[in-house]
Design a protein around this motif. Structure first.
Motif, PDB file in Angstrom:
ATOM      1  N   PRO A  46       0.815  -1.222   0.000  1.00 16.69           N
ATOM      2  CA  PRO A  46       0.000   0.000   0.000  1.00 16.69           C
ATOM      3  C   PRO A  46       0.854   1.281   0.000  1.00 16.69           C
ATOM      4  O   PRO A  46       0.375   2.340  -0.359  1.00 16.69           O
ATOM      5  CB  PRO A  46      -0.809  -0.103   1.295  1.00 16.69           C
ATOM      6  CG  PRO A  46      -0.834  -1.556   1.626  1.00 16.69           C
ATOM      7  CD  PRO A  46       0.481  -2.106   1.121  1.00 16.69           C
ATOM      8  N   TRP A  47       2.105   1.171   0.407  1.00 16.57           N
ATOM      9  CA  TRP A  47       3.015   2.316   0.457  1.00 16.57           C
ATOM     10  C   TRP A  47       3.790   2.493  -0.849  1.00 16.57           C
ATOM     11  O   TRP A  47       4.472   3.500  -1.033  1.00 16.57           O
ATOM     12  CB  TRP A  47       4.005   2.145   1.612  1.00 16.57           C
ATOM     13  CG  TRP A  47       3.349   2.175   2.949  1.00 16.57           C
ATOM     14  CD1 TRP A  47       2.789   1.122   3.619  1.00 16.57           C
ATOM     15  CD2 TRP A  47       3.142   3.320   3.778  1.00 16.57           C
ATOM     16  NE1 TRP A  47       2.257   1.542   4.809  1.00 16.57           N
ATOM     17  CE2 TRP A  47       2.463   2.885   4.944  1.00 16.57           C
ATOM     18  CE3 TRP A  47       3.468   4.658   3.655  1.00 16.57           C
ATOM     19  CZ2 TRP A  47       2.115   3.745   5.968  1.00 16.57           C
ATOM     20  CZ3 TRP A  47       3.121   5.521   4.689  1.00 16.57           C
ATOM     21  CH2 TRP A  47       2.451   5.062   5.827  1.00 16.57           C
ATOM     22  N   SER A  48       3.730   1.503  -1.746  1.00 20.35           N
ATOM     23  CA  SER A  48       4.542   1.512  -2.967  1.00 20.35           C
ATOM     24  C   SER A  48       3.996   2.487  -3.997  1.00 20.35           C
ATOM     25  O   SER A  48       2.852   2.349  -4.451  1.00 20.35           O
ATOM     26  CB  SER A  48       4.587   0.109  -3.574  1.00 20.35           C
ATOM     27  OG  SER A  48       5.200  -0.798  -2.693  1.00 20.35           O
ATOM     28  N   ASN A  59       4.151  14.894   3.814  1.00 27.36           N
ATOM     29  CA  ASN A  59       2.743  14.769   4.206  1.00 27.36           C
ATOM     30  C   ASN A  59       2.121  13.413   3.923  1.00 27.36           C
ATOM     31  O   ASN A  59       1.226  12.985   4.660  1.00 27.36           O
ATOM     32  CB  ASN A  59       1.908  15.851   3.516  1.00 27.36           C
ATOM     33  CG  ASN A  59       2.281  17.235   3.976  1.00 27.36           C
ATOM     34  OD1 ASN A  59       2.729  17.437   5.101  1.00 27.36           O
ATOM     35  ND2 ASN A  59       2.121  18.204   3.092  1.00 27.36           N
ATOM     36  N   GLU A  60       2.581  12.719   2.876  1.00 27.43           N
ATOM     37  CA  GLU A  60       1.920  11.475   2.475  1.00 27.43           C
ATOM     38  C   GLU A  60       2.755  10.230   2.724  1.00 27.43           C
ATOM     39  O   GLU A  60       2.224   9.126   2.659  1.00 27.43           O
ATOM     40  CB  GLU A  60       1.509  11.564   1.007  1.00 27.43           C
ATOM     41  CG  GLU A  60       0.489  12.668   0.781  1.00 27.43           C
ATOM     42  CD  GLU A  60      -0.013  12.772  -0.639  1.00 27.43           C
ATOM     43  OE1 GLU A  60       0.182  11.823  -1.427  1.00 27.43           O
ATOM     44  OE2 GLU A  60      -0.621  13.814  -0.966  1.00 27.43           O
ATOM     45  N   PRO A  64       2.607  10.094   7.903  1.00 23.59           N
ATOM     46  CA  PRO A  64       1.740   8.945   8.182  1.00 23.59           C
ATOM     47  C   PRO A  64       2.519   7.713   8.657  1.00 23.59           C
ATOM     48  O   PRO A  64       2.032   6.954   9.495  1.00 23.59           O
ATOM     49  CB  PRO A  64       1.063   8.662   6.845  1.00 23.59           C
ATOM     50  CG  PRO A  64       1.202   9.903   6.053  1.00 23.59           C
ATOM     51  CD  PRO A  64       2.453  10.577   6.531  1.00 23.59           C
ATOM     52  N   LEU A  65       3.729   7.536   8.143  1.00 18.18           N
ATOM     53  CA  LEU A  65       4.549   6.407   8.566  1.00 18.18           C
ATOM     54  C   LEU A  65       4.934   6.547  10.039  1.00 18.18           C
ATOM     55  O   LEU A  65       4.683   5.651  10.849  1.00 18.18           O
ATOM     56  CB  LEU A  65       5.803   6.310   7.693  1.00 18.18           C
ATOM     57  CG  LEU A  65       6.797   5.218   8.066  1.00 18.18           C
ATOM     58  CD1 LEU A  65       6.168   3.840   7.880  1.00 18.18           C
ATOM     59  CD2 LEU A  65       8.065   5.358   7.236  1.00 18.18           C
ATOM     60  N   TYR A  66       5.517   7.679  10.389  1.00 17.41           N
ATOM     61  CA  TYR A  66       5.971   7.888  11.760  1.00 17.41           C
ATOM     62  C   TYR A  66       4.804   7.945  12.750  1.00 17.41           C
ATOM     63  O   TYR A  66       4.979   7.617  13.919  1.00 17.41           O
ATOM     64  CB  TYR A  66       6.838   9.148  11.860  1.00 17.41           C
ATOM     65  CG  TYR A  66       8.286   8.881  11.476  1.00 17.41           C
ATOM     66  CD1 TYR A  66       9.278   8.827  12.446  1.00 17.41           C
ATOM     67  CD2 TYR A  66       8.658   8.656  10.154  1.00 17.41           C
ATOM     68  CE1 TYR A  66      10.597   8.568  12.102  1.00 17.41           C
ATOM     69  CE2 TYR A  66       9.962   8.393   9.806  1.00 17.41           C
ATOM     70  CZ  TYR A  66      10.935   8.357  10.785  1.00 17.41           C
ATOM     71  OH  TYR A  66      12.236   8.084  10.439  1.00 17.41           O
ATOM     72  N   PRO A 138      -2.941   6.820   4.364  1.00 19.16           N
ATOM     73  CA  PRO A 138      -4.134   7.474   3.818  1.00 19.16           C
ATOM     74  C   PRO A 138      -4.046   7.549   2.297  1.00 19.16           C
ATOM     75  O   PRO A 138      -2.963   7.488   1.728  1.00 19.16           O
ATOM     76  CB  PRO A 138      -4.083   8.891   4.425  1.00 19.16           C
ATOM     77  CG  PRO A 138      -3.115   8.806   5.555  1.00 19.16           C
ATOM     78  CD  PRO A 138      -2.181   7.668   5.256  1.00 19.16           C
ATOM     79  N   SER A 139      -5.162   7.698   1.641  1.00 19.45           N
ATOM     80  CA  SER A 139      -5.180   7.799   0.175  1.00 19.45           C
ATOM     81  C   SER A 139      -4.359   9.001  -0.275  1.00 19.45           C
ATOM     82  O   SER A 139      -4.369  10.030   0.375  1.00 19.45           O
ATOM     83  CB  SER A 139      -6.598   7.955  -0.325  1.00 19.45           C
ATOM     84  OG  SER A 139      -7.343   6.799  -0.005  1.00 19.45           O
TER      85      SER A 139
END
Length: 147
Positions: A46-48, A59-60, A64-66, A138-139
């Motif tokens: 989903p992160w790829s 921001n994306e 969101p990762l941290y 997130p999307s």
């Protein structure tokens, strides 16, 4: 009078950024990103995707990762190699997610430098671990999808 070569300057810049990241200070790594920086995570997680633009990366990808981490992220740099405008960084990262999952990954960053800043980064990592330990981000923003 000796001048530092582009190879040495790029190696030194990223070695310093990683040394700070290893101490828990990610700001020098962020400061090493050009405004039009892009970060690519290959694979089918989903992160790829390619995150285009420094603000999109922050921001994306990074925020969101941290936000999923229950404790400070700990990295250990193994190697920083450079040849001209290319810098390769091998390091390990360790953290526990808020869901209680260990996210201990090994990374290889291949960075293209321009004017002393990272222009592009290709991140190689254990994608199976990404899928099993991390929640989907997130999307992406509509602007990111159009890029």
């Amino acid at each position: 009078m000796s001048t530092i070569s582009p190879t040495d300057a790029n190696r030194q810049r990223m070695r310093q950024a990683m040394a700070e990241l290893d101490k828990g200070n990610g700001q020098p790594f962020v400061d090493a990103m050009a405004d039009d920086f892009s970060w690519t995570i290959p694979g089918d997680t989903p992160w790829s995707r390619t995150y285009s633009g420094k603000q999109v990366v922050l921001n994306e990808l990074l925020r969101p990762l941290y936000a999923q981490f229950a404790a400070p992220y700990v990295s250990t740099t193994r190697r920083v190699m450079a040849d001209g405008d290319m810098v390769v960084i091998e390091f390990d990262g360790r953290v526990t997610t808020k869901a209680g999952k260990a996210y201990n990954n090994r990374y290889c960053y291949v960075c293209c430098m321009e004017g002393g800043l990272m222009k592009d980064l290709m991140e190689y990592l254990d994608t199976a671990l990404v899928s099993s330990a991390l929640e989907a981000p997130p999307s992406p923003s509509p602007a990111a999808l159009a890029a």
